[in-house]
Design an enzyme around this catalytic site. Structure first.
Site, PDB file in Angstrom:
ATOM      1  N   HIS A  93      85.360  42.012  50.023  1.00 48.58           N
ATOM      2  CA  HIS A  93      86.634  42.040  49.456  1.00 48.58           C
ATOM      3  C   HIS A  93      87.089  40.261  50.508  1.00 48.58           C
ATOM      4  O   HIS A  93      87.567  39.981  50.219  1.00 48.58           O
ATOM      5  CB  HIS A  93      87.177  43.775  49.849  1.00 48.58           C
ATOM      6  CG  HIS A  93      88.503  43.096  50.387  1.00 48.58           C
ATOM      7  ND1 HIS A  93      89.381  42.416  49.181  1.00 48.58           N
ATOM      8  CD2 HIS A  93      89.891  42.998  51.618  1.00 48.58           C
ATOM      9  CE1 HIS A  93      91.030  42.717  49.632  1.00 48.58           C
ATOM     10  NE2 HIS A  93      90.945  42.791  50.904  1.00 48.58           N
ATOM     11  N   GLU A 121      91.353  45.798  61.813  1.00 47.74           N
ATOM     12  CA  GLU A 121      92.318  47.137  61.584  1.00 47.74           C
ATOM     13  C   GLU A 121      91.534  48.274  61.091  1.00 47.74           C
ATOM     14  O   GLU A 121      91.660  48.873  60.930  1.00 47.74           O
ATOM     15  CB  GLU A 121      93.122  46.597  59.812  1.00 47.74           C
ATOM     16  CG  GLU A 121      93.702  47.324  58.472  1.00 47.74           C
ATOM     17  CD  GLU A 121      94.643  47.196  57.616  1.00 47.74           C
ATOM     18  OE1 GLU A 121      94.639  47.834  56.792  1.00 47.74           O
ATOM     19  OE2 GLU A 121      95.139  46.072  58.049  1.00 47.74           O
ATOM     20  N   ASP A 122      90.201  47.270  59.997  1.00 48.75           N
ATOM     21  CA  ASP A 122      89.414  47.756  60.338  1.00 48.75           C
ATOM     22  C   ASP A 122      87.805  49.274  60.823  1.00 48.75           C
ATOM     23  O   ASP A 122      86.948  49.660  61.158  1.00 48.75           O
ATOM     24  CB  ASP A 122      88.911  48.431  58.665  1.00 48.75           C
ATOM     25  CG  ASP A 122      90.194  48.728  57.419  1.00 48.75           C
ATOM     26  OD1 ASP A 122      90.627  49.308  58.043  1.00 48.75           O
ATOM     27  OD2 ASP A 122      90.334  47.606  56.962  1.00 48.75           O
TER      28      ASP A 122
END
Length: 694
Positions: A93, A121-122
Site C-alpha cells: 500500500h 498509525e499502524d
C-alpha cells in the site's frame, strides 16, 4: 489510511495514468514477495521500489535516492507481518501510494513521507523516531496524515482526522497530496469491503476528497477518483456509460483526423506544437451525455495542444479560429484569468466541414504539468523561503506560497466550529462551492470569496468578530445594503458602527454564504437571544423640525407674481445652471439643468419659464447626512451647521436601520460659495460617514 485492499484488477479502465504511460499493471503479489525478501545488497535500492525510483528519476534525474531506501527499509520492517484484506503484504500500500505521487512529479521529501505515512498509525514506530531519522519536515507530514485515535474520539474520529489534516495542510500542502494519493489507492482496492462500507467511503470521497483534489488542482487524481466513486454509488449509470464508450470504440473516431488537420495548420503557420487526442473519463462522458443527449464521435474526447510559451497559446488560438469555424460560446481564457486552483489553459471549440464540433485545449507544457498534478507539480514550495525563515518561531504558522483563498477561509472558520458534527457538515457545504471570486478592499487588499458571497461575507472575512458592528457597505463607490451579492472584481468598503454593543440581525443568516460568517452570526445570536428577536428598525415616523422660511430662495422667474419653488429632487443653488417649468397652481418649479426631471417636464409639455438667480449670494440647499447611530448626534450636527453661519429651514431624521441613521436638512446659506466648507464640517462630525446633496 489502513484501508484494506481488494481485487487489484478492479476498474482498470479508470486508471488514466496507466493508459497514458503505457505501463503494465504492477503485480502487487510480486512486489509483496520482493518486499519480504528485501534487497540483495545493502548498497542497492530495494527491488520493490524500483518502479518508484524510475518514476522519480524521470522528473528529478539527479535525485538522491538513499533517503528513499532508508524510508522503505523502515516501512517494510515495521509493517512486516501485516496483510491487507486482499492477501498482499501491507507494504504494497505505501509503495503504491508513493508510486502515484512519483508519477505526478512529487519531490523526494514527499515520497519519503509517503512511504512512512502509515508507520506511526499502524506500527510501533513513533514520531520521535521519524524525526530523528528523517528530519522535521518528513515528521510533520507523517503526523499530518496520521489518523486520530478512534478510542479517544469515537464517532468524531473521522471529522477530527480531517480537521487535523486540513490544519496541517495549511502549513504544508504536501500533507493533502499524500492523503489524496492514499485515498486513490484505497478506492482502487475497495472491492473486498462490504457494500455498505464501500458506499460510506465513496460518499466521503465524493463530498470531501474530490473537491479538495479539484481545489489543489490535482486533476489526474480527481478524475480517477470521480470514476471510482461513480462505479460504486451509481452502478447502473456507470454500466450504461461503459456500454456507451464501448459502442463508440467500435465506430470511426473523427478526432484523430481533426488532430491531423490541426497539426497541418500549425505546421504551415510555423508554430511548434504537440497535438494529442485526450479521451474523456467516464464521469465526463456521463455529464456530456446528460447535457447533449445523443453523442457524436467527437464528444468522446478533446484535442490537447501543447506549446512552449504563453504567446504561442494565443498564436495557436488565432490559427484555429482562422482556419476552422469557431464556436464562440465555448471560448474561455484561463491564462489571463487562471482558476483559483492554479489551472491555466485556453478552451475553445471548432466546427469542421464534416459537421463535427471538437473541443480544443491549448496550454504550455508547464501549464499541462500543473493542470495534471496541481500543487504536487510545484515540488517543495518552501525552498524559496527567505534565509531568515529558519530563525522564526517553529510554533508560528509557516508562510505557504501555494495557499489559496479557500484554504485560508477554511482554516479560519474551523477554529470557530469546535463541535465535530458542525465542522463536518459545514466542511462539506464549503467544499460544494465550486467557484471563487476576488473582491478588492478599500485599503488596496483583496478578499477571496465563494461565488454568490454578499457584503456580509466580505465583512467577516476582513474584520472577523468586529463585523458584528457592520452597518453598511459601499460597492464600487455606491452605498448598498449588507445583503447585496458581490461580483468578481468589485471594490467593497465596509462601514462599521462605533457602538461596541452593535450586533448582527437574524436576517443576516439568509444572506451569508461563507461558513465563517454563518458560524460567527449564529454564535452571537445564541449569546444574545433578546437581541436576536428584536426588530431591525423601529416602526416610527421620521422626526421633522421645520423652520419658518420657505419658497424659492434667491431664484427669480421671468413670470410676474409667480410663486417660485426650488425642486427637492436636485436642490439647485447658485451658480448652478437652472431651468423653470410652470406647474399646477401657477407655481414655477426650478431644477438644475441636468436633472432627470427636466426631460420629463419637457416630455409632458410643461411650459418652460426662464429663471435666473438674484444678485445676492445667499441660497437654499438640501443635504443628506449618512451616519452611525449614537447619542447626541442630532445636536452635534446642528451645532456644526450653526458654526458655519447657516440657517436650518427644515430637518428630517429617519428611524435607525441596522445602526445607520439618515438626516436630511434644508438649509439657507448666506453665500453659495460656503457650501463645500459646510459639507466638510458636517462630515467631520464623529459618526458621519457621508454628506451629499439630495
Amino acid at each position: 489510511m489502513s484501508a484494506e485492499a481488494t481485487n487489484p484488477e478492479a476498474h482498470p479502465e479508470a486508471r488514466p495514468e496507466l493508459r497514458r504511460r503505457g505501463r503494465t499493471r504492477l503485480d502487487l503479489r510480486r512486489l509483496g514477495r520482493a518486499a519480504l525478501l528485501g534487497p540483495t545488497s545493502r548498497d542497492r535500492l530495494p527491488d520493490a521500489i524500483g518502479h518508484v525510483a524510475e518514476a522519480h528519476r524521470a522528473h528529478y534525474p539527479d535525485a538522491d535516492l538513499s533517503i528513499l531506501r532508508r524510508a522503505y527499509l523502515l516501512a517494510e520492517t515495521s509493517h512486516r507481518g501485516q496483510m491487507r484484506k486482499s492477501g498482499e503484504p501491507y507494504i504494497t500500500h505505501p509503495l503504491a501510494v508513493t508510486l502515484i505521487l512519483a508519477e505526478l512529479g512529487a519531490e523526494t521529501t514527499t515520497l519519503t513521507a509517503s512511504l512512512l505515512h502509515d508507520t506511526v498509525e499502524d506500527t510501533d514506530v513513533t514520531l520521535d523516531q521519524v524525526r530523528a531519522e528523517f528530519g522535521d519536515e518528513v515528521c510533520f507530514i507523517v503526523d499530518g496524515v496520521t489518523k486520530v485515535e478512534k478510542i479517544d474520539y469515537g464517532a468524531a474520529a473521522e471529522p477530527e482526522t480531517f480537521r487535523k489534516m486540513l490544519v496541517a495542510t495549511g502549513n504544508d500542502v504536501r500533507v493533502m497530496s499524500i492523503k489524496l494519493a492514499d485515498r486513490l489507492h484505497n478506492m482502487r482496492t475497495l472491492g473486498v469491503m462490504r457494500p455498505e462500507k464501500q458506499a460510506r467511503i465513496a460518499k466521503v470521497t465524493r463530498d470531501v476528497l474530490i473537491p479538495l483534489a479539484e481545489r489543489l488542482g490535482v486533476q489526474a487524481l480527481k478524475t480517477e477518483l470521480e470514476d471510482l466513486v461513480f462505479a460504486i454509488l451509481h452502478p447502473e449509470e456507470y454500466e450504461s456509460t461503459r456500454a456507451l464508450i464501448a459502442a463508440h470504440a467500435g465506430e470511426r473516431d473523427p478526432l484523430p483526423a481533426i488532430a491531423d488537420s490541426v497539426r497541418g495548420v500549425l505546421r504551415e503557420a510555423g508554430i511548434t506544437a504537440e497535438v494529442q487526442v485526450r479521451p474523456r473519463h467516464f464521469v465526463s462522458v456521463h455529464r456530456i451525455a446528460r447535457t447533449r443527449g445523443e453523442l457524436r464521435g467527437s464528444d468522446f474526447g478533446r484535442i490537447l495542444v501543447l506549446v512552449g510559451e504563453n504567446a504561442d497559446c494565443y498564436a495557436v488560438l488565432g490559427e484555429l479560429h482562422t482556419c476552422f469555424t469557431p464556436v464562440v460560446s465555448e471560448f474561455k481564457d484561463f491564462i489571463a484569468t487562471p482558476k483559483f486552483n492554479l489551472y491555466q489553459s485556453l478552451h475553445t471549440a471548432v466546427a469542421t466541414p464534416e459537421g463535427y464540433v471538437a473541443e480544443v485545449i491549448v496550454r504550455t507544457r508547464q501549464m499541462h504539468r500543473v493542470a495534471e498534478a496541481g500543487v504536487v507539480a510545484l515540488g517543495n514550495p518552501y525552498t524559496t523561503a527567505t534565509p531568515d525563515a529558519a530563525a522564526t518561531d517553529p510554533d508560528e504558522e509557516r508562510v505557504d506560497p501555494t495557499r489559496p483563498g479557500w484554504l485560508s477561509r477554511l482554516l479560519d472558520w474551523q477554529q470557530s466550529a469546535p463541535d465535530p458534527d458542525t465542522f463536518w457538515t459545514v466542511l462539506r457545504a464549503e467544499l460544494a462551492q465550486d467557484r471563487e471570486i476576488t473582491v478588492f478592499r478599500a485599503d488596496g487588499g483583496t478578499l477571496g470569496l465563494p461565488a454568490g458571497a454578499s457584503c456580509i461575507d466580505a465583512a467577516y472575512a476582513q474584520h472577523g468578530a468586529a463585523a458584528h458592528g457592520c452597518i453598511g457597505a459601499r460597492v464600487n463607490g455606491r452605498l448598498t445594503s449588507l445583503s447585496s451579492p458581490l461580483s468578481d472584481g468589485d471594490t467593497v468598503q465596509l462601514l462599521l458602527a462605533q457602538d461596541a454593543s452593535s450586533g448582527p440581525a437574524a436576517e443576516w443568516l439568509d444572506h451569508a454564504r461563507t461558513p465563517a460568517a454563518r458560524i460567527a452570526i449564529s454564535s452571537w445570536l445564541e449569546a444574545h437571544p433578546d437581541r436576536a428577536m428584536a426588530p431591525t428598525s423601529a416602526a416610527r415616523a421620521p422626526l421633522s423640525v421645520v423652520g419658518a422660511r420657505g419658497g424659492g430662495g434667491n431664484a427669480v422667474a421671468d413670470l410676474p407674481d409667480a410663486t417660485v419653488r426650488l425642486a427637492g429632487c436636485c436642490t439647485p443653488v447658485p451658480p448652478d445652471a437652472v431651468a423653470g417649468f410652470l406647474v399646477r397652481g401657477g407655481a414655477v418649479t426650478v431644477h438644475r439643468i441636468h436633472c432627470a426631471a427636466v426631460a420629463q417636464m419637457r416630455a409632458v409639455g410643461r411650459t418652460s419659464v426662464a429663471v435666473h438667480w438674484r444678485a445676492t449670494a445667499d441660497c437654499r440647499v438640501t443635504l443628506r447626512a449618512e451616519s452611525f447611530g449614537r447619542p447626541h448626534l442630532l445636536a452635534d450636527l446642528t451645532e456644526a451647521i450653526a458654526r458655519e453661519g447657516v440657517e436650518v429651514v427644515s430637518a428630517t431624521v429617519e428611524p435607525p436601520v441596522e445602526q445607520r441613521v439618515r438626516h436630511s436638512y434644508t438649509l439657507q446659506l448666506p453665500d453659495a460659495a460656503g457650501l463645500p466648507a459646510l459639507m466638510r464640517a458636517m462630515r467631520d462630525v464623529p459618526g458621519v460617514y457621508d454628506v451629499s446633496r439630495v
